[in-house]
Motif scaffolding. Sequence first.
Motif, PDB file in Angstrom:
ATOM      1  N   PRO A  46       0.823  -1.223   0.000  1.00  0.00           N
ATOM      2  CA  PRO A  46       0.000   0.000   0.000  1.00  0.00           C
ATOM      3  C   PRO A  46       0.851   1.265   0.000  1.00  0.00           C
ATOM      4  CG  PRO A  46      -0.681  -1.544   1.721  1.00  0.00           C
ATOM      5  CD  PRO A  46       0.638  -2.013   1.214  1.00  0.00           C
ATOM      6  N   ALA A  47       0.240   2.346  -0.448  1.00  0.00           N
ATOM      7  CA  ALA A  47       0.922   3.643  -0.452  1.00  0.00           C
ATOM      8  C   ALA A  47       1.235   4.092   0.970  1.00  0.00           C
ATOM      9  CB  ALA A  47       0.043   4.682  -1.143  1.00  0.00           C
ATOM     10  N   LEU A  48       2.319   4.830   1.129  1.00  0.00           N
ATOM     11  CA  LEU A  48       2.714   5.312   2.456  1.00  0.00           C
ATOM     12  C   LEU A  48       1.707   6.315   3.014  1.00  0.00           C
ATOM     13  CD1 LEU A  48       4.851   5.450   4.710  1.00  0.00           C
ATOM     14  CD2 LEU A  48       5.989   7.243   3.377  1.00  0.00           C
ATOM     15  N   ALA A  49       1.121   7.128   2.132  1.00  0.00           N
ATOM     16  CA  ALA A  49       0.147   8.143   2.560  1.00  0.00           C
ATOM     17  C   ALA A  49      -1.084   8.069   1.672  1.00  0.00           C
ATOM     18  CB  ALA A  49       0.764   9.536   2.498  1.00  0.00           C
ATOM     19  N   GLU A  50      -2.214   8.514   2.233  1.00  0.00           N
ATOM     20  CA  GLU A  50      -3.473   8.540   1.494  1.00  0.00           C
ATOM     21  C   GLU A  50      -4.176   9.861   1.784  1.00  0.00           C
ATOM     22  OE1 GLU A  50      -6.120   5.273   1.905  1.00  0.00           O
ATOM     23  OE2 GLU A  50      -4.540   3.781   2.160  1.00  0.00           O
ATOM     24  N   PHE A  51      -5.254  10.126   1.025  1.00  0.00           N
ATOM     25  CA  PHE A  51      -6.101  11.252   1.392  1.00  0.00           C
ATOM     26  C   PHE A  51      -6.655  10.991   2.784  1.00  0.00           C
ATOM     27  CE2 PHE A  51      -6.615  11.582  -3.347  1.00  0.00           C
ATOM     28  CZ  PHE A  51      -5.916  12.780  -3.468  1.00  0.00           C
ATOM     29  N   GLU A  52      -6.591  11.993   3.621  1.00  0.00           N
ATOM     30  CA  GLU A  52      -6.986  11.823   5.021  1.00  0.00           C
ATOM     31  C   GLU A  52      -8.415  11.293   5.159  1.00  0.00           C
ATOM     32  OE1 GLU A  52      -7.633  14.416   9.115  1.00  0.00           O
ATOM     33  OE2 GLU A  52      -7.110  15.414   7.244  1.00  0.00           O
ATOM     34  N   LEU A  68      -0.526  11.731  11.450  1.00  0.00           N
ATOM     35  CA  LEU A  68       0.435  12.726  11.014  1.00  0.00           C
ATOM     36  C   LEU A  68       0.005  13.184   9.622  1.00  0.00           C
ATOM     37  CD1 LEU A  68       3.069  14.079  11.918  1.00  0.00           C
ATOM     38  CD2 LEU A  68       4.307  12.293  10.691  1.00  0.00           C
ATOM     39  N   ARG A  69      -0.292  14.476   9.486  1.00  0.00           N
ATOM     40  CA  ARG A  69      -0.915  14.972   8.256  1.00  0.00           C
ATOM     41  C   ARG A  69      -0.073  16.026   7.559  1.00  0.00           C
ATOM     42  NH1 ARG A  69      -6.435  16.456  11.204  1.00  0.00           N
ATOM     43  NH2 ARG A  69      -4.861  16.930  12.776  1.00  0.00           N
ATOM     44  N   ALA A  70      -0.352  16.219   6.275  1.00  0.00           N
ATOM     45  CA  ALA A  70       0.284  17.258   5.471  1.00  0.00           C
ATOM     46  C   ALA A  70      -0.669  17.606   4.337  1.00  0.00           C
ATOM     47  CB  ALA A  70       1.619  16.775   4.918  1.00  0.00           C
ATOM     48  N   VAL A  71      -0.456  18.758   3.740  1.00  0.00           N
ATOM     49  CA  VAL A  71      -1.282  19.171   2.600  1.00  0.00           C
ATOM     50  C   VAL A  71      -0.553  18.801   1.314  1.00  0.00           C
ATOM     51  CG1 VAL A  71      -2.333  21.107   1.388  1.00  0.00           C
ATOM     52  CG2 VAL A  71      -2.385  21.028   3.888  1.00  0.00           C
ATOM     53  N   ASP A  72      -1.239  18.085   0.439  1.00  0.00           N
ATOM     54  CA  ASP A  72      -0.683  17.697  -0.845  1.00  0.00           C
ATOM     55  C   ASP A  72      -0.631  18.928  -1.753  1.00  0.00           C
ATOM     56  OD1 ASP A  72       0.090  16.469  -3.169  1.00  0.00           O
ATOM     57  OD2 ASP A  72      -1.863  15.552  -3.574  1.00  0.00           O
ATOM     58  N   PRO A  73       0.553  19.356  -2.203  1.00  0.00           N
ATOM     59  CA  PRO A  73       0.634  20.565  -3.031  1.00  0.00           C
ATOM     60  C   PRO A  73      -0.023  20.406  -4.399  1.00  0.00           C
ATOM     61  CG  PRO A  73       2.752  19.447  -2.925  1.00  0.00           C
ATOM     62  CD  PRO A  73       1.868  18.768  -1.937  1.00  0.00           C
ATOM     63  N   GLN A  76      -4.089  19.864  -3.235  1.00  0.00           N
ATOM     64  CA  GLN A  76      -4.512  20.787  -2.178  1.00  0.00           C
ATOM     65  C   GLN A  76      -5.464  20.114  -1.179  1.00  0.00           C
ATOM     66  OE1 GLN A  76      -3.255  24.043  -1.657  1.00  0.00           O
ATOM     67  NE2 GLN A  76      -1.820  23.148  -3.125  1.00  0.00           N
ATOM     68  N   ARG A  77      -5.373  18.796  -1.093  1.00  0.00           N
ATOM     69  CA  ARG A  77      -6.170  18.054  -0.111  1.00  0.00           C
ATOM     70  C   ARG A  77      -5.261  17.555   0.997  1.00  0.00           C
ATOM     71  NH1 ARG A  77     -11.197  16.465  -2.822  1.00  0.00           N
ATOM     72  NH2 ARG A  77     -11.620  15.056  -1.089  1.00  0.00           N
ATOM     73  N   SER A  78      -5.870  17.285   2.157  1.00  0.00           N
ATOM     74  CA  SER A  78      -5.102  16.830   3.304  1.00  0.00           C
ATOM     75  C   SER A  78      -4.724  15.358   3.137  1.00  0.00           C
ATOM     76  CB  SER A  78      -5.911  17.015   4.589  1.00  0.00           C
ATOM     77  OG  SER A  78      -5.178  16.597   5.713  1.00  0.00           O
ATOM     78  N   LEU A  79      -3.429  15.072   3.330  1.00  0.00           N
ATOM     79  CA  LEU A  79      -2.926  13.709   3.290  1.00  0.00           C
ATOM     80  C   LEU A  79      -2.635  13.237   4.709  1.00  0.00           C
ATOM     81  CD1 LEU A  79      -0.302  13.859   0.379  1.00  0.00           C
ATOM     82  CD2 LEU A  79      -2.736  13.279   0.242  1.00  0.00           C
ATOM     83  N   ALA A  80      -2.643  11.931   4.909  1.00  0.00           N
ATOM     84  CA  ALA A  80      -2.287  11.355   6.200  1.00  0.00           C
ATOM     85  C   ALA A  80      -1.352  10.177   5.962  1.00  0.00           C
ATOM     86  CB  ALA A  80      -3.535  10.888   6.948  1.00  0.00           C
ATOM     87  N   ILE A  81      -0.291  10.112   6.772  1.00  0.00           N
ATOM     88  CA  ILE A  81       0.613   8.962   6.731  1.00  0.00           C
ATOM     89  C   ILE A  81      -0.042   7.827   7.514  1.00  0.00           C
ATOM     90  CG2 ILE A  81       2.882   8.100   7.391  1.00  0.00           C
ATOM     91  CD1 ILE A  81       3.951  10.918   7.006  1.00  0.00           C
ATOM     92  N   ARG A  82       0.021   6.633   6.969  1.00  0.00           N
ATOM     93  CA  ARG A  82      -0.676   5.504   7.587  1.00  0.00           C
ATOM     94  C   ARG A  82      -0.135   5.209   8.989  1.00  0.00           C
ATOM     95  NH1 ARG A  82       2.326   1.631   3.287  1.00  0.00           N
ATOM     96  NH2 ARG A  82       4.296   1.400   4.424  1.00  0.00           N
TER      97      ARG A  82
END
Length: 378
Positions: A46-52, A68-73, A76-82
Amino acid sequence: MTEAIAPGLLPEGLADRLPPKAEASARLVREVLDTVASYGYRRVMPALAEFEETLVARLQSARAEDLLRAVDPLSQRSLAIRPDMTAQIGRIAATRMAATPRPLRLCYGGPVMKLRADQLRPERERMQVGAEIIGTDSVAAAVEIVNVAIEALQRAGVSGITIDFTLPDLVTMLADGPMPLPQGDVEAVRDSLDAKDAGSLAALGEAARPYLALIEATGPFHPAMERLQAFNAGPAKGKLDNLIAALRAIAKPIGWDITLTLDPTERHGFEYQSWFGFSVFAEGFIGEIGRGGSYAVAGADGKAEPAMGFSLYPDPLIDAGFGTTAAQRAFLPIGHDGARAAALRVEGWVTIAALDEADDPLALGCGAILDGTELRRL
């Protein structure tokens, strides 16, 4: 002005793995996955991060604020690390592998990350390895999952294994049947039983007092099962017949060298499990090194699909030296015989080639040197 970060400093709870532990980690993960694969489980990555919002919708044991979250440039949606890979396996099974025949056996291994560490393990990043059966949560699936987890650990060199069984929805089943509780007391009874707090359980009133017997049905498997059987014949009025038969069937094929225990009302960490759960412990380690059980996967059509699986967290094993092997290292001087060096690698030697006449074989950790076509011990 922000103070400069010292070179090599990492955020709290994160750490580099250096030789030989990095090699041991890869070896131990591979050993577990090879064992699981021999039972027909196919690996997914699986991908390391997904849409939150997608990840949160499937995380049944972690809250959004723990991610642990970040904004995908790009989006522009919020990502979350699994923080856990099991939810991702459910997503893959329900979407990209929805048409694959069931039961679907999948395995995985990789790092996960949490926003905060827990009290027993200060690491926020840790390795997770596991296997899932999608499409059934039968007793046969439970037998397979438990025994595959045990064999994987044994092949990795782990001994002194303890498996602790639990029945996560036991209180709900009893409260809806032979031992009714006021609706507002169900969660309180669960919490008291989970904490083995007989005083607070008794204080909940007459309806809760029969549940006190479940605290006694805890401990070594066979005596605890006898007490659970007596409870079933009494307050439970035979409601647990199928569960007791299932526990005995799961325990039967497990080897004599495995310690079995029962804690039928353990709920911490099993909030999303259904009828069956288990924790894995190993002698000499604080806390569990794995857990598993039955649960439901939300399908793309909204319907729940039964599943059974386990996850192992091998970092404590790696820190203790499991997976570490003393490789034989041979030094290859400049101008060495390439064919002979290749033969040494086939034989299992690690070869270290000189890049400069001044290279020192002992400083490079070599125990032998290739002298012509002969291997000479140092």
